[in-house]
Design a protein around this motif. Structure first.
Motif, PDB file in Angstrom:
ATOM      1  N   LEU A 242      -9.100  -2.773   8.524  1.00  0.00           N
ATOM      2  CA  LEU A 242      -9.350  -3.219   7.155  1.00  0.00           C
ATOM      3  C   LEU A 242      -9.833  -2.061   6.278  1.00  0.00           C
ATOM      4  CD1 LEU A 242      -9.253  -5.712   5.429  1.00  0.00           C
ATOM      5  CD2 LEU A 242     -11.605  -6.197   6.039  1.00  0.00           C
ATOM      6  N   ALA A 245      -6.959   0.170   5.416  1.00  0.00           N
ATOM      7  CA  ALA A 245      -6.081  -0.465   4.439  1.00  0.00           C
ATOM      8  C   ALA A 245      -6.703  -0.417   3.049  1.00  0.00           C
ATOM      9  CB  ALA A 245      -5.793  -1.903   4.845  1.00  0.00           C
ATOM     10  N   SER A 246      -8.005  -0.734   2.969  1.00  0.00           N
ATOM     11  CA  SER A 246      -8.665  -0.739   1.661  1.00  0.00           C
ATOM     12  C   SER A 246      -8.625   0.648   1.042  1.00  0.00           C
ATOM     13  CB  SER A 246     -10.123  -1.175   1.791  1.00  0.00           C
ATOM     14  OG  SER A 246     -10.249  -2.286   2.602  1.00  0.00           O
ATOM     15  N   PHE A 249      -5.217   1.661   0.047  1.00  0.00           N
ATOM     16  CA  PHE A 249      -4.817   0.863  -1.105  1.00  0.00           C
ATOM     17  C   PHE A 249      -5.387   1.448  -2.394  1.00  0.00           C
ATOM     18  CE2 PHE A 249      -6.208  -2.514  -4.028  1.00  0.00           C
ATOM     19  CZ  PHE A 249      -4.959  -2.847  -4.526  1.00  0.00           C
ATOM     20  N   LEU A 250      -6.614   1.953  -2.311  1.00  0.00           N
ATOM     21  CA  LEU A 250      -7.224   2.541  -3.499  1.00  0.00           C
ATOM     22  C   LEU A 250      -6.574   3.859  -3.873  1.00  0.00           C
ATOM     23  CD1 LEU A 250     -11.022   1.890  -2.939  1.00  0.00           C
ATOM     24  CD2 LEU A 250      -9.552   0.896  -4.669  1.00  0.00           C
ATOM     25  N   GLY A 251      -5.695   4.366  -2.983  1.00  0.00           N
ATOM     26  CA  GLY A 251      -5.034   5.628  -3.279  1.00  0.00           C
ATOM     27  C   GLY A 251      -5.677   6.790  -2.542  1.00  0.00           C
ATOM     28  N   PHE A 252      -6.685   6.495  -1.732  1.00  0.00           N
ATOM     29  CA  PHE A 252      -7.266   7.516  -0.879  1.00  0.00           C
ATOM     30  C   PHE A 252      -6.744   7.246   0.522  1.00  0.00           C
ATOM     31  CE2 PHE A 252     -10.163   6.310  -4.271  1.00  0.00           C
ATOM     32  CZ  PHE A 252     -10.227   7.492  -4.969  1.00  0.00           C
ATOM     33  N   LEU A 265       0.976  -1.093  -0.135  1.00  0.00           N
ATOM     34  CA  LEU A 265       0.512  -2.025  -1.173  1.00  0.00           C
ATOM     35  C   LEU A 265       0.249  -1.292  -2.479  1.00  0.00           C
ATOM     36  CD1 LEU A 265      -1.894  -4.389   0.740  1.00  0.00           C
ATOM     37  CD2 LEU A 265      -0.093  -5.062  -0.790  1.00  0.00           C
ATOM     38  N   GLY A 283       0.345  -6.978   3.158  1.00  0.00           N
ATOM     39  CA  GLY A 283      -0.869  -7.770   3.280  1.00  0.00           C
ATOM     40  C   GLY A 283      -0.745  -8.797   4.394  1.00  0.00           C
ATOM     41  N   ILE A 286      -1.317  -7.111   7.692  1.00  0.00           N
ATOM     42  CA  ILE A 286      -2.751  -6.903   7.916  1.00  0.00           C
ATOM     43  C   ILE A 286      -3.394  -8.216   8.336  1.00  0.00           C
ATOM     44  CG2 ILE A 286      -4.937  -6.225   6.858  1.00  0.00           C
ATOM     45  CD1 ILE A 286      -3.331  -4.602   4.831  1.00  0.00           C
ATOM     46  N   PHE A 287      -3.043  -9.274   7.611  1.00  0.00           N
ATOM     47  CA  PHE A 287      -3.635 -10.581   7.876  1.00  0.00           C
ATOM     48  C   PHE A 287      -3.348 -11.032   9.307  1.00  0.00           C
ATOM     49  CE2 PHE A 287      -2.650 -15.245   7.679  1.00  0.00           C
ATOM     50  CZ  PHE A 287      -3.940 -15.659   7.851  1.00  0.00           C
ATOM     51  N   LEU A 290      -5.292  -8.846  11.855  1.00  0.00           N
ATOM     52  CA  LEU A 290      -6.724  -9.129  11.875  1.00  0.00           C
ATOM     53  C   LEU A 290      -6.998 -10.501  12.481  1.00  0.00           C
ATOM     54  CD1 LEU A 290      -8.136  -7.808   8.492  1.00  0.00           C
ATOM     55  CD2 LEU A 290      -7.997  -6.690  10.684  1.00  0.00           C
TER      56      LEU A 290
END
Lengths: 311, 320
Positions: A242, A245-246, A249-252, A265, A283, A286-287, A290
């Motif tokens: 997670l 992915a986060s 997703f933020l671009g980092f 994403l 997504g 990922i879901f 997890l």
């Protein structure tokens, strides 16, 4: 050979001896835990799905050869951009004409590899520090507790953003950083458990027989900790996937063109009205991942300690 | 009590100091500082760059920079932003207020988890309980920001097809009309996303706590002496099962802030997360340090308050 015949005629003398009683249902801890786990249908289904997922993802080149005409994740034809799902591209193509289904598979490799690496790092670090803190106590305990406190106070996601801007990480360096930032939960659990274990009689007995500290820790205490650690490992794995992915997703996090579910994403976000499937699919992956991990971890926890069921 | 308080405050200050040292070292020793960005610009001569370096104070050795920074913090001077030139405290404060709206909304909505947990425990094993458990497991496995994305997509599709805009697609207020109602309308989706993890954590925790308390002897005694079920629940079960909730409040703060970054990012909410991401791209050290300092203070304060509050509501806890 005739001797056996003679013996057969004798009355079974030894069956009444307590140590030779026929063994029936005394299964060991692991055996009975596995049996309990296997009886829980939801957990078993989750395990099977997760295994299938892992195999498909880690055999991505092979799967791509067989089902997707051997397409590669980072090669696309610009004339094919944003193709809707078709026989040729099962989930359509993205902005630069790359096959989304193939990219999802390869992205899974990165996500799962990061997850497993992080879990391995945070587990080994966490178990070691927890054992030392709980077993030796005193100044070791204080020092490690202070470290745990400090690490828990650091706003993790912010530090991760910072580091990934500055270092431009590969997937493995990201995994190492995530691992170094995520061992505190394991340490706390293990420490608490070791504190209650180290004063038990069998530890004293081992010490009386001259066992060294490390031997006691390794032979007598570690096996008692393993079950809890396995469960925590599951949650760590999920947490790491997670986080990656986060961050991506933020671009980092993981940099394009290497695909990860998070940065897919991120890429799809601009075009959500044009290609909603590209926002939905990563997504969903990922879901599913997890969910499987959580269910397996829950099942393991109940199997190891049936009293916890329904909690 | 007084000694405990003094010891905890000293501990907290040391903790804060350690966190800041670590953040400072991580930030400054990592390659690719603000000057690297400038050096990529062909119009910059080496002399200009070294002038800028001197002006920003980056030419000094790290320990000196750190001591200067700490000395500034003690005097409540957090320095000026590299890119905007304004004082850090002004920029961070404005962003923090905006984030506070989300935190507040999220926490209030998150309290919904408590009745859900109590309800599930009271109906243990029944359909509703199982439904709640399945739902919490599923919601826990969904990245909440992704859920937010899906909602945005649905709302925008709905707006395109039906012409009715159920929710705003981002931002904090409609341009030109900053009324409270408008603000609340913009807060619905982000606060709900922030609240989700609270709702899940609270409902699970409260459920297991309530189950534990329900089986205690004093609850049976209360029932045996003929106390009304309502009173038993309120005075014995709820009271004792909700007390431990205070302890997890403090522990949830870091993940709350993490969640806020993501929610702010997808809904372009001008809060601390958004500010931090921009500052990170520009390597604006003073802003980054300022935000990390601010969050660490909040986290430490939250934990301290939780500890103290625990002692107030639970007389069994002694401070010594």
């Amino acid at each position: 050979m005739s001797q056996t015949g003679v013996e057969l005629d004798l009355p079974p003398l030894q069956t009444n001896h307590p140590s030779k009683r026929p063994k029936k249902s005394s299964r060991g801890f692991w055996r009975s835990s596995i049996d309990r786990f296997m009886q829980d249908r939801v957990s078993v289904i989750a395990l099977v799905v997760f295994l299938i997922l892992c195999v498909t993802i880690f055999c991505a080149p092979l799967v791509s050869q067989i089902f997707f005409r051997g397409q590669e994740p980072n090669k696309g034809n610009l004339f094919d951009s944003f193709k809707p799902p078709s026989e040729e591209h099962v989930l359509g193509t993205d902005k630069t004409g790359r096959d989304v289904a193939v990219r999802l598979l390869y992205a899974g490799q990165i996500s799962l590899a990061i997850g497993f690496t992080v879990a391995a790092i945070s587990l080994s670090l966490g178990v070691l520090l927890g054992l030392v803190a709980g077993f030796f106590g005193g100044i070791w305990d204080d020092a490690i507790n202070a470290l745990v406190q400090i690490m828990l106070t650091i706003p993790t996601l912010f530090i991760l953003i910072l580091l990934s801007v500055l270092i431009l990480p590969e997937w493995w360096s990201l995994a190492i950083v995530l691992g170094l930032l995520g061992w505190m939960g394991v340490t706390r659990q293990v420490r608490g458990l070791v504190l209650s274990l180290r004063n038990l009689d069998y530890v004293d007995a081992a010490r009386v027989m001259g066992a060294s500290n490390w031997r006691i820790m390794y032979v007598h205490i570690l096996p008692n900790v393993v079950s809890i650690v396995l469960v925590v490992a599951g949650f760590d794995l999920a947490g790491a996937i997670l986080s990656e992915a986060s961050l991506s997703f933020l671009g980092f996090g993981v940099r394009p063109p290497t695909a990860s579910w998070g940065n897919m994403l991120n890429n799809a976000l601009e075009f959500y009205s044009k290609a909603p499937l590209q926002v939905i699919m990563p997504g969903l992956m990922i879901f599913i991942t997890l969910l499987c991990i959580f269910l397996i971890a829950d099942g393991l926890r109940d199997a190891f300690d049936p009293r916890l069921r329904d909690r | 009590m007084k000694r405990f308080l003094i010891r905890r405050i000293i501990q907290s200050l040391l903790l804060l100091f350690a966190v800041m040292v670590i953040s400072f070292i991580l930030m400054h020793t990592a390659p690719g500082g603000p000057l690297r960005l400038l050096a990529e610009d062909p119009r910059m001569s080496p002399i200009t760059i070294s002038n800028i370096e001197e002006r920003l104070g980056l030419h000094e050795p790290l320990p000196v920079q750190f001591v200067k920074w700490i000395w500034g913090v003690v005097r409540l001077d957090f320095g000026n932003s590299f890119i905007w030139g304004e004082p850090v405290i002004v920029l961070v404060w404005d962003a923090a207020i905006n984030s506070l709206w989300l935190t507040l909304g999220g926490t209030i909505l998150g309290l919904l988890g408590i009745p859900i947990g109590v309800y599930a425990a009271r109906h243990r094993g029944k359909l509703s309980d199982n439904l709640i458990r399945v739902l919490t497991v599923v919601l826990n496995a969904i990245p909440h920001w992704w859920l937010g994305l899906l909602v945005i997509i649905m709302v925008s599709n709905f707006a395109a097809d039906g012409g009715v805009k159920l929710l705003p697609l981002g931002g904090m207020y409609t341009f030109g009309q900053d009324s409270l109602l408008d603000r609340l309308w913009h807060m619905i989706l982000p606060s709900f996303l922030v609240a989700l993890s609270y709702i899940i954590a609270f409902s699970r925790f409260v459920r297991s706590q309530t189950l534990e308390v329900i089986n205690q002897d004093y609850v049976r005694t209360a029932r045996a002496k003929g106390m009304a079920e309502k009173v038993v629940n309120r005075a014995h079960v709820m009271r004792n099962s909700l007390i431990p909730l205070i302890t997890i409040f403090g522990g949830l703060l870091p993940s709350l802030f993490g969640g806020i970054v993501l929610v702010e990012s997808i809904l372009s909410w001008p809060g601390m997360g958004t500010l931090f991401i921009r500052a990170a791209f520009e390597r604006d050290y003073p802003i980054l340090m300022g935000i990390i300092l601010f969050l660490s203070i909040l986290i430490i304060l939250g934990n301290l308050l939780a500890d103290l509050a625990y002692g107030v509501v639970d007389p069994r806890v002694r401070y010594n």
